[in-house]
Scaffold this motif. Structure first.
Motif, mmCIF file in Angstrom:
data_model
loop_
_atom_site.group_PDB
_atom_site.id
_atom_site.type_symbol
_atom_site.label_atom_id
_atom_site.label_comp_id
_atom_site.label_asym_id
_atom_site.label_seq_id
_atom_site.Cartn_x
_atom_site.Cartn_y
_atom_site.Cartn_z
ATOM 1 N N ALA A 116 45.346 33.173 84.609
ATOM 2 C CA ALA A 116 45.527 32.794 86.367
ATOM 3 C C ALA A 116 46.265 31.466 85.988
ATOM 4 O O ALA A 116 47.458 31.353 87.127
ATOM 5 C CB ALA A 116 44.117 32.283 86.643
ATOM 6 N N MET A 117 46.263 30.648 85.069
ATOM 7 C CA MET A 117 47.265 29.431 85.044
ATOM 8 C C MET A 117 48.865 29.875 84.723
ATOM 9 O O MET A 117 49.614 29.275 85.508
ATOM 10 C CB MET A 117 46.813 28.456 84.005
ATOM 11 C CG MET A 117 45.364 27.867 84.135
ATOM 12 S SD MET A 117 45.066 26.877 82.804
ATOM 13 C CE MET A 117 43.531 26.038 83.390
ATOM 14 N N ARG A 118 48.904 30.861 84.171
ATOM 15 C CA ARG A 118 50.318 31.399 83.837
ATOM 16 C C ARG A 118 51.003 31.960 85.018
ATOM 17 O O ARG A 118 52.140 31.895 85.168
ATOM 18 C CB ARG A 118 50.414 32.429 82.735
ATOM 19 C CG ARG A 118 50.037 31.808 81.402
ATOM 20 C CD ARG A 118 50.351 32.791 80.202
ATOM 21 N NE ARG A 118 50.173 32.069 78.956
ATOM 22 C CZ ARG A 118 49.005 32.369 78.183
ATOM 23 N NH1 ARG A 118 47.890 33.040 78.614
ATOM 24 N NH2 ARG A 118 48.907 31.679 76.968
ATOM 25 N N GLN A 119 50.112 32.447 85.845
ATOM 26 C CA GLN A 119 50.525 32.854 87.088
ATOM 27 C C GLN A 119 50.676 31.865 88.536
ATOM 28 O O GLN A 119 51.057 32.342 89.578
ATOM 29 C CB GLN A 119 49.812 34.308 87.780
ATOM 30 C CG GLN A 119 49.798 35.375 86.863
ATOM 31 C CD GLN A 119 50.886 36.120 86.753
ATOM 32 O OE1 GLN A 119 51.779 36.049 87.603
ATOM 33 N NE2 GLN A 119 51.246 36.499 85.342
ATOM 34 N N GLU A 178 31.517 36.279 80.112
ATOM 35 C CA GLU A 178 30.499 36.018 78.899
ATOM 36 C C GLU A 178 31.181 35.523 77.743
ATOM 37 O O GLU A 178 32.059 36.214 77.180
ATOM 38 C CB GLU A 178 29.672 37.116 78.601
ATOM 39 C CG GLU A 178 28.634 36.780 77.465
ATOM 40 C CD GLU A 178 27.422 37.901 77.242
ATOM 41 O OE1 GLU A 178 26.656 37.640 76.544
ATOM 42 O OE2 GLU A 178 27.615 38.764 78.334
ATOM 43 N N ASN A 179 31.034 34.146 77.296
ATOM 44 C CA ASN A 179 31.624 33.628 76.310
ATOM 45 C C ASN A 179 33.131 33.508 76.300
ATOM 46 O O ASN A 179 33.848 34.009 77.305
ATOM 47 C CB ASN A 179 31.366 34.398 74.966
ATOM 48 C CG ASN A 179 29.836 34.475 74.815
ATOM 49 O OD1 ASN A 179 29.148 33.314 74.786
ATOM 50 N ND2 ASN A 179 29.350 35.381 74.246
ATOM 51 N N GLY A 180 33.726 32.814 75.393
ATOM 52 C CA GLY A 180 35.142 32.616 75.378
ATOM 53 C C GLY A 180 36.193 33.827 75.059
ATOM 54 O O GLY A 180 37.226 33.896 75.737
ATOM 55 N N GLU A 181 35.617 34.977 74.831
ATOM 56 C CA GLU A 181 36.543 36.158 74.753
ATOM 57 C C GLU A 181 36.864 36.429 76.148
ATOM 58 O O GLU A 181 37.898 37.394 76.396
ATOM 59 C CB GLU A 181 35.543 37.113 73.831
ATOM 60 C CG GLU A 181 35.577 36.851 72.316
ATOM 61 C CD GLU A 181 34.610 35.895 72.020
ATOM 62 O OE1 GLU A 181 34.496 35.561 70.536
ATOM 63 O OE2 GLU A 181 33.654 35.304 72.723
ATOM 64 N N ALA A 182 35.783 36.489 76.876
ATOM 65 C CA ALA A 182 36.064 36.948 78.470
ATOM 66 C C ALA A 182 36.740 35.618 79.264
ATOM 67 O O ALA A 182 37.475 35.963 80.041
ATOM 68 C CB ALA A 182 34.899 37.414 79.142
ATOM 69 N N TYR A 183 36.315 34.547 78.944
ATOM 70 C CA TYR A 183 36.802 33.282 79.925
ATOM 71 C C TYR A 183 38.122 32.930 79.531
ATOM 72 O O TYR A 183 38.882 32.820 80.621
ATOM 73 C CB TYR A 183 35.772 32.375 79.648
ATOM 74 C CG TYR A 183 36.084 31.181 80.225
ATOM 75 C CD1 TYR A 183 35.842 30.902 81.832
ATOM 76 C CD2 TYR A 183 36.420 29.919 79.695
ATOM 77 C CE1 TYR A 183 36.221 29.830 82.373
ATOM 78 C CE2 TYR A 183 36.734 28.809 80.398
ATOM 79 C CZ TYR A 183 36.400 28.593 81.886
ATOM 80 O OH TYR A 183 36.901 27.536 82.721
ATOM 81 N N PRO A 190 40.935 34.144 78.360
ATOM 82 C CA PRO A 190 41.985 35.180 78.741
ATOM 83 C C PRO A 190 42.057 35.148 80.176
ATOM 84 O O PRO A 190 43.482 34.996 80.682
ATOM 85 C CB PRO A 190 41.596 36.464 78.221
ATOM 86 C CG PRO A 190 40.676 36.181 76.924
ATOM 87 C CD PRO A 190 39.959 35.096 77.402
ATOM 88 N N ARG A 191 41.078 35.193 81.009
ATOM 89 C CA ARG A 191 41.168 35.264 82.407
ATOM 90 C C ARG A 191 41.739 33.744 82.951
ATOM 91 O O ARG A 191 42.292 33.707 84.015
ATOM 92 C CB ARG A 191 39.995 35.434 82.975
ATOM 93 C CG ARG A 191 39.313 36.923 82.982
ATOM 94 C CD ARG A 191 40.341 38.044 83.574
ATOM 95 N NE ARG A 191 40.368 37.484 85.135
ATOM 96 C CZ ARG A 191 41.596 37.383 85.729
ATOM 97 N NH1 ARG A 191 42.511 37.461 85.048
ATOM 98 N NH2 ARG A 191 41.319 37.035 87.026
ATOM 99 N N LYS A 228 42.713 26.164 68.453
ATOM 100 C CA LYS A 228 43.571 27.070 69.015
ATOM 101 C C LYS A 228 43.412 27.194 70.507
ATOM 102 O O LYS A 228 44.342 27.444 71.311
ATOM 103 C CB LYS A 228 43.187 28.068 68.157
ATOM 104 C CG LYS A 228 41.809 28.885 68.317
ATOM 105 C CD LYS A 228 41.785 30.116 67.487
ATOM 106 C CE LYS A 228 40.627 30.752 67.689
ATOM 107 N NZ LYS A 228 40.451 32.213 67.022
ATOM 108 N N VAL A 229 42.347 26.801 71.038
ATOM 109 C CA VAL A 229 41.988 27.116 72.559
ATOM 110 C C VAL A 229 42.640 25.767 73.155
ATOM 111 O O VAL A 229 43.173 25.898 74.289
ATOM 112 C CB VAL A 229 40.594 27.118 72.733
ATOM 113 C CG1 VAL A 229 40.227 26.929 74.210
ATOM 114 C CG2 VAL A 229 40.026 28.343 72.210
#
Length: 428
Positions: A54-57, A42-47, A49-50, A73-74
């Motif tokens: 995933a992209m960093r991994q 729900e919303n950018g706060e959850a989306y 970071p996930r 900033k996003v």
């Protein structure tokens, strides 16, 4: 300091580059896949970071399709994460809409391209008299697939206005993280947009696939990808909505940012309420575009008189495109229920059969409707004299058909084109 947005010369170069392909014309349908792990974001706060984690991994591949990237900033974090991934050898394809991403600077895109990110611009076009003219047939999907093992799909763009600290105009929205067999279908679909061939299904196979939508089972974790294009699948998402509305037995909850469907879908919503189904619509009360609210309100009398409950979300703009039926069916995606999404845009949703996911979504929408919405009634519904009703009728039909009329213009033939950071090369 960021570079200026792409100017006419940049766009002319993109427009004269040989096209990769015209997207949205591959005839392929995806079936139900079981044993998936699902998480509602729900919303950018959850989306964010996930997705960024995933992209960093990522070790092999990132596929991204999105309507909007802003240089905030996003968007800056997205650029940083993609460049880092490309530099460690991850293959990256980013497909960006030419209208929604039309304000991205050449410098922003060049930094990605020079790092090895393959950038594709859908229907780029220069401004005329300072106004963007490529309004229709947008690449409106929001899909991320990482390493072919984890996928994200929903309505959230890569922009800071999906975060609460953006202020009163921050959007309320949803996405879903998928891990499991269904990721292979989402991954395959994303690859198709770059030209991967696929075998077409015959008409009787497509009919069987659509009928399976109503064949509810007792197994959770099932996911099916559906999409809307301007080729063989122009009505698939709308048809799914009509089918599950006809099968609804207990409850229907639809939360949609831009609600202005056609008569057939409106009729199925009304009919569900008439036969005793608890039907709730959560719509915009604090819209980012006033026309969206006015258009939706034209449908209120018709629905309220049949027992449909309508809630207007007033905390901030609602941008979600989610729905649930009974206790085990849900959908999350990019498709609004308006003429642009149902008739012109390239869209993608996932259908979900999972009781836990359905319950989670229902509880969040229940909180939204009970604590952050105003309830509409026939007394509050806009109505009036005969001339009001006549004008409303004419406006309703104009708005319903105007996008299609605009799509007939001969000068408009959308293409997906590669961005290159030098005049003598491209990123294919």
């Amino acid at each position: 300091m960021s570079s200026p947005p792409m100017d006419k010369a940049d766009v002319e170069h993109l427009s004269t580059t040989p096209p990769i392909r015209e997207p949205g014309v591959v005839d392929v349908e995806y079936g139900w896949q079981g044993n998936n792990r699902l998480e509602l974001l729900e919303n950018g706060e959850a989306y964010f970071p996930r997705v960024f984690e995933a992209m960093r991994q990522a070790t092999t591949e990132i596929l991204l399709e999105t309507f909007i990237v802003f240089e905030d900033k996003v968007g800056d974090e997205l650029q940083e994460v993609l460049i880092a991934a490309a530099q460690r050898g991850v293959r990256i394809t980013a497909s960006l809409d030419g209208f929604g991403c039309g304000e991205l600077s050449t410098g922003y895109l060049t930094a990605l391209s020079e790092a090895g990110v393959r950038i594709q611009i859908f229907d780029p076009a220069p401004k005329h008299l300072g106004i963007r003219t490529n309004w229709f047939r947008r690449l409106h999907r929001k899909i991320v697939v990482v390493d072919g093992t984890i996928a994200f799909i929903g309505g959230i763009n890569f922009s800071a206005d999906h975060l609460a600290d953006f202020g009163p105009e921050a959007k309320q929205d949803y996405s879903v993280e998928v891990q499991g067999p269904a990721v292979a279908d989402i991954h395959h679909f994303a690859l198709l947009q770059s030209g991967r061939p696929a075998r077409a299904k015959y008409w009787w196979q497509r009919r069987t696939q659509r009928r399976s939508e109503l064949a509810f089972t007792d197994h959770d974790g099932q996911v099916r990808l559906v999409y809307r294009d301007n080729g063989e699948h122009p009505t698939d998402i709308e048809e799914v909505y009509r089918q599950v509305l006809r099968s609804a037995q207990r409850r229907v909850v639809i939360a949609n940012a831009y609600f202005f469907p056609g008569y057939r879908l409106l009729r199925e919503i009304r009919n569900a309420a008439r036969r005793g189904v608890d039907v709730r619509l959560i719509l915009q009360g604090q819209p980012d575009m006033l026309a969206a609210k006015l258009a939706a309100r034209m449908t209120y009398d018709y629905l309220l008189k049949s027992g449909v409950q309508i809630y207007e979300y007033c905390d901030r703009p609602l941008h979600g495109k989610v729905a649930l039926v009974d206790e085990d069916w849900s959908t999350v995606g990019s498709s609004n229920l308006d003429p642009l999404s149902l008739s012109l845009n390239l869209e993608a949703n996932v259908l979900i059969r999972d009781r836990a996911f359905n319950r989670d979504l229902f509880e969040r929408l229940e909180d939204l409707s009970n604590n952050h919405c105003k309830v509409m009634s026939t007394e509050k519904s806009p109505r009036g004299r005969v001339w009001h009703m006549t004008v409303g009728f004419l406006v309703f039909h104009f708005l319903r058909h105007f996008p299609a009329w605009a799509g007939w213009l001969p000068a408009h033939k959308p293409r997906l084109k590669p961005f290159s950071h030098s005049a003598g090369s491209d990123t294919r």
